[in-house]
Design an enzyme around this catalytic site. Structure first.
Site, PDB file in Angstrom:
ATOM      1  N   CYS A 144       0.831  -1.203   0.000  1.00  0.00           N
ATOM      2  CA  CYS A 144       0.000   0.000   0.000  1.00  0.00           C
ATOM      3  C   CYS A 144       0.871   1.260   0.000  1.00  0.00           C
ATOM      4  O   CYS A 144       1.512   1.552  -1.001  1.00  0.00           O
ATOM      5  CB  CYS A 144      -0.983  -0.023   1.169  1.00  0.00           C
ATOM      6  SG  CYS A 144      -2.340   1.163   0.945  1.00  0.00           S
ATOM      7  N   HIS A 167      -3.623  -5.212  -0.323  1.00  0.00           N
ATOM      8  CA  HIS A 167      -3.250  -5.623   1.028  1.00  0.00           C
ATOM      9  C   HIS A 167      -3.153  -7.148   1.137  1.00  0.00           C
ATOM     10  O   HIS A 167      -4.116  -7.811   1.533  1.00  0.00           O
ATOM     11  CB  HIS A 167      -4.262  -5.076   2.042  1.00  0.00           C
ATOM     12  CG  HIS A 167      -4.080  -3.615   2.300  1.00  0.00           C
ATOM     13  ND1 HIS A 167      -3.298  -3.132   3.318  1.00  0.00           N
ATOM     14  CD2 HIS A 167      -4.553  -2.529   1.640  1.00  0.00           C
ATOM     15  CE1 HIS A 167      -3.299  -1.811   3.295  1.00  0.00           C
ATOM     16  NE2 HIS A 167      -4.056  -1.420   2.280  1.00  0.00           N
ATOM     17  N   GLU A 180      -1.772  -8.850   3.316  1.00  0.00           N
ATOM     18  CA  GLU A 180      -1.910  -9.322   4.703  1.00  0.00           C
ATOM     19  C   GLU A 180      -3.348  -9.668   5.044  1.00  0.00           C
ATOM     20  O   GLU A 180      -3.614 -10.326   6.067  1.00  0.00           O
ATOM     21  CB  GLU A 180      -1.345  -8.282   5.679  1.00  0.00           C
ATOM     22  CG  GLU A 180      -2.199  -7.068   5.941  1.00  0.00           C
ATOM     23  CD  GLU A 180      -2.056  -5.972   4.890  1.00  0.00           C
ATOM     24  OE1 GLU A 180      -2.535  -4.842   5.153  1.00  0.00           O
ATOM     25  OE2 GLU A 180      -1.492  -6.235   3.796  1.00  0.00           O
TER      26      GLU A 180
END
Length: 237
Positions: free
Chosen positions: A114, A214, A216
């Protein structure tokens, strides 16, 4: 073989915890680093400090991880700030740009997520779209209230990312800025369904990859595994 040590950038912001209120604190959501732990890495947090110390900081880690956060100050790439830009974090910008440049000079593995993708691009002389809705005409990329939106991306073949991620897939998005002009040495590794650059990499480096989305918040682990493997190889060298 010993676990590689990955240096992760972080926030320095006023925070509150328990009876302690509005204190400057170094912090980083655990979501950002949990995948690295799961992949077998040790994570060292690198909060902002004197950019002249970037080489000293990186001498003690095996790879650099550029995490998410507030907007890069447009002044860094010679632009006036859009009205929707976050307040500048000049110290963090300067520190992370210095880390990118030093890590690149060393050939150290780099992963950005990001804001991290934006920092990598700006550190190489690139620019940003300051507000994605001005480009695509809607707010799908950042719904607000920490709600991630799954949107399709197309990964370009013959890229590092293509060895770690399916060529066509939906991924979790949450960003209101995006890469505009590419920085020196960087190439597009993925675009969104609306044509936005969603991943960049440097093919001249062994591992230099940054994702605007993202990972994650995604169940796929290959990007994390690949980054940690690159860090382990860096440590062995």
């Amino acid at each position: 073989m010993a676990a590689p040590v990955i240096g992760a950038t972080s926030y320095v912001e006023e925070s509150s915890m328990g009876t302690w209120h509005d204190m400057p604190a170094v912090w980083l959501p655990d979501d950002y680093i949990a995948p690295l732990r799961a992949a077998g890495a040790v994570v060292a947090v690198l909060p902002e400090q004197d950019p002249a110390l970037a080489a000293d900081a990186l001498a003690r880690v095996d790879a650099l991880y550029l995490t998410g956060g507030y907007d890069v100050d447009p002044a860094v790439y010679g632009a006036d700030a859009h009205e929707r830009c976050d307040a500048p974090r000049a110290g963090r910008d300067a520190w992370e740009i210095a880390l990118v440049r030093e890590a690149t000079a060393q050939g150290m593995p780099i992963l950005g997520v990001c804001r991290g993708a934006q920092v990598l691009n700006v550190a190489r002389g690139g620019t940003l779209h300051q507000h994605v809705p001005d480009v695509v005409g809607h707010d799908d990329y950042q719904m607000g209230d920490a709600i991630f939106r799954d949107l399709g991306v197309s990964v370009l073949p013959d890229t590092l990312l293509a060895t770690l991620h399916p060529l066509e897939r939906e991924v979790p998005m949450y960003h209101h800025q995006a890469i505009d002009r590419l920085g020196e040495g960087l190439v597009v590794a993925a675009r969104s369904v609306h044509g936005l650059v969603e991943a960049i990499e440097d093919p001249a480096q062994a591992f230099c990859l940054a994702l605007q989305w993202h990972p994650e918040h995604d169940e796929l682990t290959a990007v994390w595994d690949g980054f940690v493997a690159a860090a382990r190889s860096s440590a062995a060298r």
